[in-house]
Design an enzyme around this catalytic site. Structure first.
Site, PDB file in Angstrom:
ATOM      1  CE  LYS A 158      22.811  20.562   9.291  1.00 49.26           C
ATOM      2  NZ  LYS A 158      22.597  21.599   8.237  1.00 49.26           N
ATOM      3  CE  LYS A 201      22.224  15.548  -3.695  1.00 49.20           C
ATOM      4  NZ  LYS A 201      22.539  14.115  -3.521  1.00 49.20           N
ATOM      5  NE  ARG A 291      24.307  34.431  17.339  1.00 49.07           N
ATOM      6  CZ  ARG A 291      25.272  34.341  16.433  1.00 49.07           C
ATOM      7  NH1 ARG A 291      25.886  35.425  16.004  1.00 49.07           N
ATOM      8  NH2 ARG A 291      25.623  33.175  15.936  1.00 49.07           N
TER       9      ARG A 291
HETATM   10  P1  ADP Z   1      25.729  24.555  13.262  1.00 49.82           P
HETATM   11  O1  ADP Z   1      24.619  25.396  13.809  1.00 49.82           O
HETATM   12  O2  ADP Z   1      26.033  23.356  14.111  1.00 49.82           O
HETATM   13  O3  ADP Z   1      26.941  25.362  12.927  1.00 49.82           O
HETATM   14  P2  ADP Z   1      24.776  24.508  10.452  1.00 49.82           P
HETATM   15  O4  ADP Z   1      23.520  23.890  10.009  1.00 49.82           O
HETATM   16  O5  ADP Z   1      24.842  26.017  10.468  1.00 49.82           O
HETATM   17  O6  ADP Z   1      25.159  23.910  11.903  1.00 49.82           O
HETATM   18  O7  ADP Z   1      25.965  23.992   9.570  1.00 49.82           O
HETATM   19  C1  ADP Z   1      27.301  24.333   9.871  1.00 49.82           C
HETATM   20  C2  ADP Z   1      28.167  24.086   8.680  1.00 49.82           C
HETATM   21  O8  ADP Z   1      28.108  22.690   8.287  1.00 49.82           O
HETATM   22  C3  ADP Z   1      27.775  24.861   7.435  1.00 49.82           C
HETATM   23  O9  ADP Z   1      28.301  26.169   7.416  1.00 49.82           O
HETATM   24  C4  ADP Z   1      28.402  23.980   6.366  1.00 49.82           C
HETATM   25  O10 ADP Z   1      29.803  24.228   6.351  1.00 49.82           O
HETATM   26  C5  ADP Z   1      28.164  22.556   6.895  1.00 49.82           C
HETATM   27  N1  ADP Z   1      26.892  21.978   6.399  1.00 49.82           N
HETATM   28  C6  ADP Z   1      25.668  22.094   6.977  1.00 49.82           C
HETATM   29  N2  ADP Z   1      24.715  21.472   6.251  1.00 49.82           N
HETATM   30  C7  ADP Z   1      25.338  20.958   5.161  1.00 49.82           C
HETATM   31  C8  ADP Z   1      24.891  20.194   4.008  1.00 49.82           C
HETATM   32  N3  ADP Z   1      23.600  19.851   3.848  1.00 49.82           N
HETATM   33  N4  ADP Z   1      25.825  19.835   3.101  1.00 49.82           N
HETATM   34  C9  ADP Z   1      27.135  20.164   3.257  1.00 49.82           C
HETATM   35  N5  ADP Z   1      27.611  20.864   4.327  1.00 49.82           N
HETATM   36  C10 ADP Z   1      26.735  21.265   5.264  1.00 49.82           C
END
Ligand code: ADP
Length: 448
Positions: A158, A201, A291
């Site tokens: 990420k 993970k 926010r």
């Molecule tokens: P963004 O800010 O780009 O939206 P997030 O970290 O909030 O990124 O993650 C967005 C979505 O991606 C989450 O709501 C979930 O659906 C999926 N996601 C994020 N991290 C994981 C993970 N470790 N395992 C499975 N799905 C994930």
């Protein structure tokens, strides 16, 4: 208390904030692009200032124009709404440097939570549980391999600066890791100008559950329970509920205590949302939004609170005036986001609204800036309304939402209302049996 607030936003959220201001006896200043001269938020405000051409970067993101509008009109505070400048630390800082109150957290907290790595490091130090993964950013692929082997595949690479689901890649096994690493970094560099990545993970069947918190400047912090926002397509939420069908009151109390303790130690101010993935009864923090959220009304209905009023009171230095034990959870609320999109292809469908008739009646709230004869401009988000219902229990809320969707008339543009109808009729949804992957599958396999 402030006597005049500038609302640096448009659409339904600008109206939502105006409503709170009006009830508090506060005058409002709307800002708008040339494309929004006829918009409802402009018509209903006490004063309005045009801040630039249609493109958001020249208008709703134009810090100099917004500050000039605040100065000319004598606004004492700025409410940023959601999106646009709401999580821009420099904006918050500049506003306060001009002697205007920013209705939101400190610039420092916006900055810390805006970077996902520093957000995770900060929360971990405050005792909030995380998704197993790397401690901070990854310097190289060799380190990524080591961490992946430790937490176990599949893993997710990420972007530290991530948002909107971009710069995120799954690797099913070690052979796929290098490619996921390269693609995530390339995407992150292109989208955010920052190629730093971290590793988590990959959870295969989590729910997205988020906690709404509120903190004043006198050291009081409370939570208003959770929202289940698992129904997402391409990481965009479509339907949200409060409470989560998966959570018990004891689990809510426990995670609520963890997050309020953490934010108290941080010295946080204003509203905030901690987003978690929830799987096998475990909460794993993924990010914090500093926010007001689109889906805040479901919380307002079950807790009988006006979150915007609370934001304004806090920015004016007032005390919360109530304790956690004063907050109770009553009934169930559901929100359907109504986007002007083709319900099959999700292509945006802006244009002239020939007829708009919002649903009403007991337990139904429509947050929208639409009116018959309004032209939805093509420049902004496709969400044109939020339907929110409240009822004594979840089944009654589902029935009420179905009835509200039947009453809702939007003629002239395509909307996702037909998709909401199908979701609400689905047996798995009705049982509350879904994860973050449910909607994508549902959309891919639905008939007709
Ligand atoms: P963004 O800010 O780009 O939206 P997030 O970290 O909030 O990124 O993650 C967005 C979505 O991606 C989450 O709501 C979930 O659906 C999926 N996601 C994020 N991290 C994981 C993970 N470790 N395992 C499975 N799905 C994930």
């Amino acid at each position: 208390m402030f006597s005049k607030i500038l609302i640096a936003n448009r659409g339904e959220i600008a109206l939502r904030i105006q409503r709170a201001c009006r009830e508090m006896g506060i005058k409002t200043v709307a800002v708008h692009s040339t494309a929004d001269a006829d918009a409802m938020h402009v018509r209903l405000a006490d004063e309005a200032v045009c801040i630039g051409p249609p493109a958001a970067r020249d208008s709703y993101l134009n810090v100099a124009a917004i500050l000039s509008a605040a100065t000319i009109t004598g606004a004492e505070a700025i409410h940023p709404g959601y999106g646009f400048l709401s999580e821009n630390a420099e904006f918050a800082e500049t506003v306060e440097e001009h002697g205007i109150a920013f209705i939101g957290p400190t610039a420092q907290h916006i900055r810390t939570m805006g970077d996902k790595i520093s957000a995770k490091t900060t929360m971990a130090a405050l005792g909030v549980p995380l998704v197993p993964g790397s401690d901070g950013g990854l310097p190289d692929i060799a380190t990524a391999r080591k961490v992946a082997a430790r937490v176990g595949y599949p893993v997710l690479i990420k972007a530290a600066a991530g948002g909107g689901g971009r710069g995120m890649k799954v690797a099913e096994n070690e052979d796929a890791l290098e490619e996921a690493w390269n693609v995530a970094r390339t995407e992150a560099r292109a989208a955010f100008g920052n190629e730093e990545v971290y590793l988590e993970k990959y959870l295969d069947k989590p729910r997205h559950i988020e906690l709404q918190i509120l903190a004043d400047t006198h050291g009081h912090v409370v939570h208003f329970g959770e929202r289940d926002c698992s129904l997402q397509r391409r990481h965009q939420k479509l339907l949200e509920e409060a409470g989560s069908p998966a959570l018990t009151a004891a689990e809510r109390d426990s995670i609520g205590r963890t997050v309020t303790d953490a934010l108290k130690k941080m010295g946080y101010r204003g509203v905030g949302t901690l987003e978690f993935l929830y799987q096998d009864k475990q909460f794993c923090f993924i990010e914090m939004n500093t926010r007001l959220q689109v889906e805040h009304p479901v919380t307002e209905l079950v807790c009988d609170v006006d979150l915007v009023r609370e934001q304004i009171r806090i920015a004016a230095g007032e005390k919360l005036g109530y304790k956690q034990s004063d907050i109770t959870f009553r009934g169930h609320a559901i929100e359907c986001r109504i986007n002007a999109e083709d319900p099959e292809t999700f292509t945006p469908d802006p244009g002239l609204i020939k007829v708009f008739h919002p649903p009403g009646g007991l337990g139904v709230r429509t947050d929208s800036a639409l009116y018959s004869g309004y032209r939805v401009p093509p420049y902004y988000d496709s969400m044109i309304a939020k339907l929110i219902v409240h009822a004594p229990d979840r089944n009654a809320a589902i029935a009420r939402m179905q009835r509200a969707l039947d009453e809702c008339v939007v003629e002239g543009v395509k909307t996702v209302i037909p998709l909401h109808r199908k979701i609400l009729a689905d047996p798995e949804f009705r049982k509350g049996d879904y994860t973050i992957h449910w909607l994508e599958n549902f959309v891919a396999h639905r008939e007709g």
